[in-house]
Design a protein around this motif. Structure first.
Motif, PDB file in Angstrom:
ATOM      1  N   LEU A 132       4.305   8.481   3.347  1.00  0.00           N
ATOM      2  CA  LEU A 132       2.866   8.994   3.155  1.00  0.00           C
ATOM      3  C   LEU A 132       2.085   8.245   2.902  1.00  0.00           C
ATOM      4  O   LEU A 132       1.352   9.476   2.251  1.00  0.00           O
ATOM      5  N   SER A 133       2.480   7.121   1.841  1.00  0.00           N
ATOM      6  CA  SER A 133       1.317   6.688   0.554  1.00  0.00           C
ATOM      7  C   SER A 133       1.638   5.251   0.825  1.00  0.00           C
ATOM      8  O   SER A 133       2.387   4.414   1.799  1.00  0.00           O
TER       9      SER A 133
ATOM     10  N   SER B 156      -8.368  10.973  -0.973  1.00  0.00           N
ATOM     11  CA  SER B 156      -6.402  12.178  -0.781  1.00  0.00           C
ATOM     12  C   SER B 156      -7.573  12.939  -1.718  1.00  0.00           C
ATOM     13  O   SER B 156      -7.047  13.904  -2.366  1.00  0.00           O
TER      14      SER B 156
ATOM     15  N   SER C 122      -8.207  13.543   3.277  1.00  0.00           N
ATOM     16  CA  SER C 122      -6.319  13.859   4.083  1.00  0.00           C
ATOM     17  C   SER C 122      -6.452  13.109   2.833  1.00  0.00           C
ATOM     18  O   SER C 122      -5.600  12.381   2.083  1.00  0.00           O
ATOM     19  N   SER C 123      -4.622  12.815   3.270  1.00  0.00           N
ATOM     20  CA  SER C 123      -3.548  11.718   2.557  1.00  0.00           C
ATOM     21  C   SER C 123      -4.386  10.480   2.294  1.00  0.00           C
ATOM     22  O   SER C 123      -4.968   9.781   2.976  1.00  0.00           O
ATOM     23  N   LYS C 124      -3.750   9.349   1.859  1.00  0.00           N
ATOM     24  CA  LYS C 124      -4.603   8.526   1.083  1.00  0.00           C
ATOM     25  C   LYS C 124      -4.646   7.136   2.662  1.00  0.00           C
ATOM     26  O   LYS C 124      -3.627   7.279   3.232  1.00  0.00           O
TER      27      LYS C 124
ATOM     28  N   ASP D 167      -8.802  18.587   5.894  1.00  0.00           N
ATOM     29  CA  ASP D 167      -7.490  17.976   6.644  1.00  0.00           C
ATOM     30  C   ASP D 167      -7.933  17.005   7.892  1.00  0.00           C
ATOM     31  O   ASP D 167      -9.194  17.656   8.741  1.00  0.00           O
TER      32      ASP D 167
END
Length: 548
Positions: A253-254, A271, A482-484, A525
């Motif tokens: 997830l990154s 993020s 959101s996530s990276k 998100d």
């Protein structure tokens, strides 16, 4: 104002209009009501609205050109655009009438208070009135000199506060593009291998490309299983595990590659908390009404009778929120927000919601509205049927590249959308919504184009042989952070790709444009809040139900 100043003022106004990439119209045009417009006049009428198409060279690109991305950028956090020091201000007076065009300018400064001299930062602008849960998106244009303009329609009477958000900085975009070219993907993907009848297992990394001919023999080629789209996984280090023993897929997830301190600081922007990147300064305006209505009258053409090509016109804003409900400016919503109305729409049909977890959100929204049992299980494909009322809602994750996260999913979980189109019978009356977006922001935009392009022949074939099918394309939505690496910056680019590749089908396929909706109703998100998803779903149903 003397004659010279008047001429200068006119020149500036015209320049601003060009810079905004909108079709010029005088203020009276906006004051005309959205009522009693026949379908024969509708196309002409909508062309009077601002257009998101960036056709004027003076305004700069909506997204950075590839040659700019290839040049790179310096990653100095102290020179990044800073929301605390940047300005937003009106181009005109602070009092307007309902239907007027409000023009604002944003000037970006860095943390040291130095004016930015280059463009390429991705801004979003909206106007809101929290007291009435009313909001509308603004259309932003980049002047390539650190200044940005935004046009907003005064769709309601009363108070409006205009806010600006630095969504993505130029340095982020350039760096992520560098990763696309160097590493193929921002996040890692993995495959599990297991030898049948034993406890022998192994894992390896997967990719949309094989990194060099010299290592080609070390990779399993799963392109055929990925329905013709490239997908490769390294052969397990244990020689007893073969390619056909691939069992599950999962992902990180990154990032996994090494970053220096400057690069690491750049990647953290996508993020972190978005609140500090909303400009501290804002603009308040007062909007008077010409009649007793609190908002602009809506178009009286029913959404399910709106010609499909109108939905592809990209007029902005295409709607607004009022009392937390989405009101389209393109058409009149005639579909009641009731269980019975939805059931009548879907009776005898399957609604196909292919895509990713945001498609699953649509499915979950429909289950909550229609009150029938869901058997959803993460990214697993599922079709749920209401046997009493005779309809089904189906979700299936799209083909790789698809990042399942830490959960491990069977190799059969993912399927290309064109396969689903090809399998539908000639007699189908189903509703099919094509959608790809979030997972593709982790790879080069050319990969997204390749997958969209493959849908076109299957869509054409289905429409030619199945006269009762209803086909739609769901466009990208906006989100804060959101996530990276997951940047909604690419949404505008991907919307262009949908429009370019499906140009020959615009008179037969409905385009579901949710960009303005999700800009007007901000989200942290990439998964919108479910109350916003309910509005997206209802707008989709209003356009697709009972369409002939």
């Amino acid at each position: 104002m003397d004659i010279v100043k008047s001429k200068a003022f006119v020149y500036v106004c015209v320049t601003v209009w060009c810079g905004l990439s909108v079709i010029y119209m005088n203020k009276d045009s906006f004051k005309q009501p959205f009522v009693n417009i026949s379908q024969s006049r509708l196309f002409t009428f909508l062309h009077r609205w601002p257009n998101t198409t960036n056709s004027d060279a003076t305004s700069g690109p909506l997204y950075l050109k590839e040659e700019t991305l290839r040049k790179g950028a310096k990653y100095n956090v102290s020179t990044f655009a800073d929301a605390n020091t940047s300005y937003i201000y009106l181009k005109q007076n602070a009092t307007y009438h309902q239907g007027d065009l409000i023009l604002v300018q944003i000037d970006l400064y860095d943390a040291q208070g130095t004016r930015k001299k280059t463009g390429g930062d991705f801004l979003r602008v909206w106007m809101e009135d929290p007291k009435t849960s009313t909001s509308v998106s603004g259309q932003v244009s980049d002047h390539n000199n650190g200044s940005y303009s935004a046009a907003i329609i005064a769709v309601w009477a009363g108070h409006g506060r205009i806010r600006a958000f630095i969504a993505t900085r130029r340095e982020e975009i350039v760096y992520y593009y560098k990763i696309y070219e160097q590493y193929t993907s921002l996040w890692p993907a993995y495959a599990d291998f297991r030898k049948k009848g034993s406890n022998l297992t192994g894992q390896s990394t997967c990719s949309i490309t094989v990194p060099g001919d010299e290592t080609a023999g070390h990779w399993c080629n799963f392109t055929l299983e990925n329905n013709g789209f490239p997908w490769y996984c390294l052969k397990p280090s244990n020689k007893q595990l073969a390619c056909h023993m691939w069992t599950y897929s999962f992902s990180g997830l990154s990032f996994t590659f090494k970053l220096n301190s400057s690069e690491d600081s750049v990647t953290r922007w996508s993020s972190k908390d978005p609140q500090p990147d909303i400009l501290q300064r804002f603009v308040d305006v007062s909007i008077a009404t010409a009649d007793t209505a609190s908002t602009l009258p809506l178009n009286q053409v029913a959404c399910n009778k709106l010609p499909p090509y109108i939905t592809w016109q990209r007029k902005s804003p295409n709607g607004f929120f009022h009392q937390d409900k989405w009101h389209s400016l393109l058409c009149h919503d005639t579909l009641p927000r009731t269980i019975d109305a939805y059931r009548q729409c879907l009776k005898g049909r399957t609604l196909w919601l292919h895509g990713d977890s945001t498609s699953d959100q649509f499915k979950r929204s429909l289950h909550s509205i229609l009150r029938f049992q869901s058997h959803a299980n993460g990214h697993m494909p599922v079709t749920d049927t209401d046997w009493v009322y005779g309809f089904s809602v189906s979700f299936q994750p799209h083909e790789f590249p698809f990042y399942h996260g830490k959960s491990h999913y069977p190799r059969s979980s993912n399927q290309a959308q064109h396969i689903m189109l090809d399998r539908l019978p000639n007699t189908t009356k189903d509703i099919v919504v094509l959608y790809m977006y979030v997972h593709f922001t982790l790879v080069h935009p050319d990969v997204f184009r390749r997958h969209v392009r493959r849908l076109v022949p299957s869509a054409k074939n289905l429409l030619a042989r199945a006269s009762h099918v209803t086909l739609a394309v769901r466009g990208p939505h906006a989100f804060f952070r959101s996530s990276k690496g997951l940047l909604s910056y690419w949404g505008l680019h991907y919307a262009d790709i949908w429009h370019q590749e499906f140009a020959s089908l615009r008179d037969k396929i409905v385009y579901l444009d949710f960009w303005d909706l999700t800009t007007a109703k901000t989200h942290y998100d990439f998964h919108p809040l479910m109350k916003t998803v309910h509005e997206m779903v209802h707008h989709m149903m209003s356009l697709l139900c009972h369409r002939k």
